[in-house]
Design a protein around this motif. Structure first.
Motif, PDB file in Angstrom:
ATOM      1  N   GLY A 102       3.399   1.515  10.615  1.00 61.98           N
ATOM      2  CA  GLY A 102       1.984   1.869  10.685  1.00 61.98           C
ATOM      3  C   GLY A 102       1.172   1.217   9.589  1.00 61.98           C
ATOM      4  O   GLY A 102       0.060   0.724   9.831  1.00 61.98           O
ATOM      5  N   LEU A 103       1.712   1.193   8.363  1.00 65.23           N
ATOM      6  CA  LEU A 103       1.010   0.541   7.260  1.00 65.23           C
ATOM      7  C   LEU A 103       0.866  -0.952   7.517  1.00 65.23           C
ATOM      8  O   LEU A 103      -0.197  -1.543   7.274  1.00 65.23           O
ATOM      9  N   GLY A 104       1.920  -1.568   8.031  1.00 60.38           N
ATOM     10  CA  GLY A 104       1.850  -2.997   8.339  1.00 60.38           C
ATOM     11  C   GLY A 104       0.838  -3.299   9.424  1.00 60.38           C
ATOM     12  O   GLY A 104       0.090  -4.274   9.335  1.00 60.38           O
ATOM     13  N   ALA A 105       0.795  -2.469  10.466  1.00 60.36           N
ATOM     14  CA  ALA A 105      -0.173  -2.673  11.549  1.00 60.36           C
ATOM     15  C   ALA A 105      -1.602  -2.492  11.038  1.00 60.36           C
ATOM     16  O   ALA A 105      -2.521  -3.203  11.457  1.00 60.36           O
ATOM     17  N   TRP A 106      -1.805  -1.534  10.123  1.00 60.22           N
ATOM     18  CA  TRP A 106      -3.142  -1.288   9.567  1.00 60.22           C
ATOM     19  C   TRP A 106      -3.587  -2.435   8.664  1.00 60.22           C
ATOM     20  O   TRP A 106      -4.755  -2.839   8.672  1.00 60.22           O
ATOM     21  N   LEU A 107      -2.659  -2.994   7.885  1.00 59.20           N
ATOM     22  CA  LEU A 107      -3.009  -4.084   6.968  1.00 59.20           C
ATOM     23  C   LEU A 107      -3.109  -5.433   7.660  1.00 59.20           C
ATOM     24  O   LEU A 107      -3.690  -6.365   7.106  1.00 59.20           O
ATOM     25  N   ARG A 108      -2.548  -5.538   8.864  1.00 58.55           N
ATOM     26  CA  ARG A 108      -2.398  -6.856   9.490  1.00 58.55           C
ATOM     27  C   ARG A 108      -3.731  -7.528   9.777  1.00 58.55           C
ATOM     28  O   ARG A 108      -3.842  -8.761   9.691  1.00 58.55           O
ATOM     29  N   LYS A 110      -6.684  -7.208   8.094  1.00 61.22           N
ATOM     30  CA  LYS A 110      -7.372  -7.650   6.879  1.00 61.22           C
ATOM     31  C   LYS A 110      -6.488  -8.538   6.009  1.00 61.22           C
ATOM     32  O   LYS A 110      -6.962  -9.496   5.402  1.00 61.22           O
ATOM     33  N   GLN A 111      -5.208  -8.210   5.915  1.00 62.23           N
ATOM     34  CA  GLN A 111      -4.267  -8.961   5.085  1.00 62.23           C
ATOM     35  C   GLN A 111      -3.015  -9.251   5.916  1.00 62.23           C
ATOM     36  O   GLN A 111      -2.022  -8.523   5.832  1.00 62.23           O
ATOM     37  N   PRO A 112      -3.056 -10.305   6.736  1.00 65.76           N
ATOM     38  CA  PRO A 112      -1.962 -10.572   7.680  1.00 65.76           C
ATOM     39  C   PRO A 112      -0.589 -10.707   7.023  1.00 65.76           C
ATOM     40  O   PRO A 112       0.394 -10.185   7.548  1.00 65.76           O
ATOM     41  N   LEU A 113      -0.530 -11.387   5.873  1.00 67.60           N
ATOM     42  CA  LEU A 113       0.771 -11.598   5.236  1.00 67.60           C
ATOM     43  C   LEU A 113       1.382 -10.281   4.764  1.00 67.60           C
ATOM     44  O   LEU A 113       2.550  -9.999   5.009  1.00 67.60           O
ATOM     45  N   LYS A 114       0.575  -9.452   4.101  1.00 64.89           N
ATOM     46  CA  LYS A 114       1.078  -8.150   3.653  1.00 64.89           C
ATOM     47  C   LYS A 114       1.472  -7.279   4.842  1.00 64.89           C
ATOM     48  O   LYS A 114       2.482  -6.570   4.805  1.00 64.89           O
ATOM     49  N   GLY A 115       0.677  -7.341   5.904  1.00 69.13           N
ATOM     50  CA  GLY A 115       1.010  -6.564   7.098  1.00 69.13           C
ATOM     51  C   GLY A 115       2.351  -6.973   7.685  1.00 69.13           C
ATOM     52  O   GLY A 115       3.183  -6.128   8.031  1.00 69.13           O
ATOM     53  N   LEU A 116       2.579  -8.284   7.797  1.00 68.52           N
ATOM     54  CA  LEU A 116       3.848  -8.768   8.346  1.00 68.52           C
ATOM     55  C   LEU A 116       5.019  -8.403   7.447  1.00 68.52           C
ATOM     56  O   LEU A 116       6.120  -8.110   7.940  1.00 68.52           O
ATOM     57  N   LEU A 117       4.789  -8.412   6.131  1.00 67.80           N
ATOM     58  CA  LEU A 117       5.866  -8.044   5.206  1.00 67.80           C
ATOM     59  C   LEU A 117       6.260  -6.577   5.381  1.00 67.80           C
ATOM     60  O   LEU A 117       7.457  -6.243   5.394  1.00 67.80           O
ATOM     61  N   TRP A 118       5.269  -5.692   5.543  1.00 69.11           N
ATOM     62  CA  TRP A 118       5.578  -4.272   5.748  1.00 69.11           C
ATOM     63  C   TRP A 118       6.269  -4.051   7.085  1.00 69.11           C
ATOM     64  O   TRP A 118       7.212  -3.252   7.191  1.00 69.11           O
ATOM     65  N   ILE A 119       5.817  -4.748   8.127  1.00 71.72           N
ATOM     66  CA  ILE A 119       6.460  -4.618   9.439  1.00 71.72           C
ATOM     67  C   ILE A 119       7.893  -5.132   9.379  1.00 71.72           C
ATOM     68  O   ILE A 119       8.823  -4.509   9.928  1.00 71.72           O
ATOM     69  N   GLY A 160       7.286  -5.241  19.097  1.00 74.71           N
ATOM     70  CA  GLY A 160       6.901  -6.621  19.386  1.00 74.71           C
ATOM     71  C   GLY A 160       5.811  -6.710  20.439  1.00 74.71           C
ATOM     72  O   GLY A 160       4.893  -7.514  20.337  1.00 74.71           O
ATOM     73  N   VAL A 161       5.892  -5.847  21.465  1.00 72.36           N
ATOM     74  CA  VAL A 161       4.875  -5.843  22.527  1.00 72.36           C
ATOM     75  C   VAL A 161       3.560  -5.266  22.015  1.00 72.36           C
ATOM     76  O   VAL A 161       2.490  -5.839  22.201  1.00 72.36           O
ATOM     77  N   LEU A 162       3.632  -4.098  21.345  1.00 68.21           N
ATOM     78  CA  LEU A 162       2.410  -3.430  20.887  1.00 68.21           C
ATOM     79  C   LEU A 162       1.695  -4.216  19.796  1.00 68.21           C
ATOM     80  O   LEU A 162       0.456  -4.255  19.763  1.00 68.21           O
ATOM     81  N   LEU A 163       2.458  -4.830  18.908  1.00 69.06           N
ATOM     82  CA  LEU A 163       1.863  -5.569  17.796  1.00 69.06           C
ATOM     83  C   LEU A 163       1.692  -7.056  18.109  1.00 69.06           C
ATOM     84  O   LEU A 163       1.238  -7.808  17.251  1.00 69.06           O
TER      85      LEU A 163
END
Length: 277
Positions: A102-108, A110-119, A160-163
């Protein structure tokens, strides 16, 4: 420099910041120029480490408290994880995975790299923590690993589908392919040549059709299913090689499969290139 008024000095400093972000000048030149125009030492650039330290120093009491409470909670969970009952271990694994995702999806956005790292951390944490639960509960000798792989694969496919992460979507299907192969080897240890082909080729054709059917409605799935269809097309030979099933025929089968795939891909190149583009 003293003759310059504050407005001109701020304009020049802002312009240097633009040069820095646009990589128009090397970092050290920008630091040197800014140091000429900044009177307050606290405003001068301090590099990555210095900037991080400055941000830590400016953090509020609430942020400090949140960090230390979170760190203490993580330490308690890690140190006492083995003492928790199985239900609580599974719940913690699911909650942490969902929180990271959820944190990665929320950050993705505004901050794609941080979002992908959390995911990515969530998707890696799930099998690692799940394997720890299996070992701690002594479930690793039974059907536990197969169940864990199935759960991880389904979670990866859904995320993978949802995100809209094709690589994660594909990883989930590859996990299911591995699980299917493991179940086949356990249930049918000595299949014939024809049976090995029947195990995999219908699935290859099915995913090839799904690639065409879904590429208009959900384009990322088209490329994922097309790649999966190619993997399944050659899986009978991979499966036979791994389990040493009729090894004398593997090379001939592989050559025939490569030739058939090459001819088919060439003749239908206009169609499948549109699905995966």
């Amino acid at each position: 420099m003293a003759a310059l008024d504050d407005d001109k000095r701020k304009t020049i400093v802002n312009e240097i910041d633009v040069w820095r972000r646009g990589k128009l000048l090397p970092e050290q030149y920008c630091d040197f120029l800014q140091n000429l125009y900044l009177d307050d030492l606290n405003e001068r650039p301090k590099g990555i480490v210095g900037a991080a330290v400055q941000k830590i120093g400016q953090a509020s009491v609430k942020h400090w408290l949140l960090v230390f409470v979170s760190f203490a909670l993580i330490c308690i969970i890690v140190l006492h994880f083995s003492a928790f009952p199985a239900a609580l271990q599974i719940a913690i694994t699911g909650i942490v995975t969902a929180a990271f995702t959820g944190l990665g999806a929320w950050l993705r956005e505004k901050q794609p790299l941080k979002g992908l790292l959390w995911i990515s951390a969530a998707m890696i944490f799930l099998p690692v923590a799940g394997l720890s639960v299996l070992v701690l509960q002594d479930w690793d000798a039974r059907a536990g690993p197969a169940v864990l792989l199935g759960i991880c694969a389904l979670v990866w496919i859904c995320c993978g589908v949802l995100l809209r992460l094709s690589l994660l979507h594909a990883a989930g299907w590859v996990g299911l392919v591995i699980l299917y192969g493991a179940l086949l080897s356990d249930r049918l240890p000595d299949p014939s040549l024809l049976e090995v082909q029947i195990f995999w080729l219908p699935a290859a054709l099915l995913f090839g059709w799904l690639s065409w059917f879904l590429h208009v409605r959900y384009k990322p799935a088209g490329s994922v299913f097309f790649a999966l269809a190619l993997i399944l097309w050659f899986m009978p030979e991979v499966y036979s090689a791994l389990l040493d099933i009729h090894p004398d025929w593997i090379q001939l089968q592989l050559l025939c499969k490569i030739a058939a795939a090459g001819v088919g891909l060439f003749r239908l190149r206009k169609q499948w290139m549109e699905w995966v583009a």
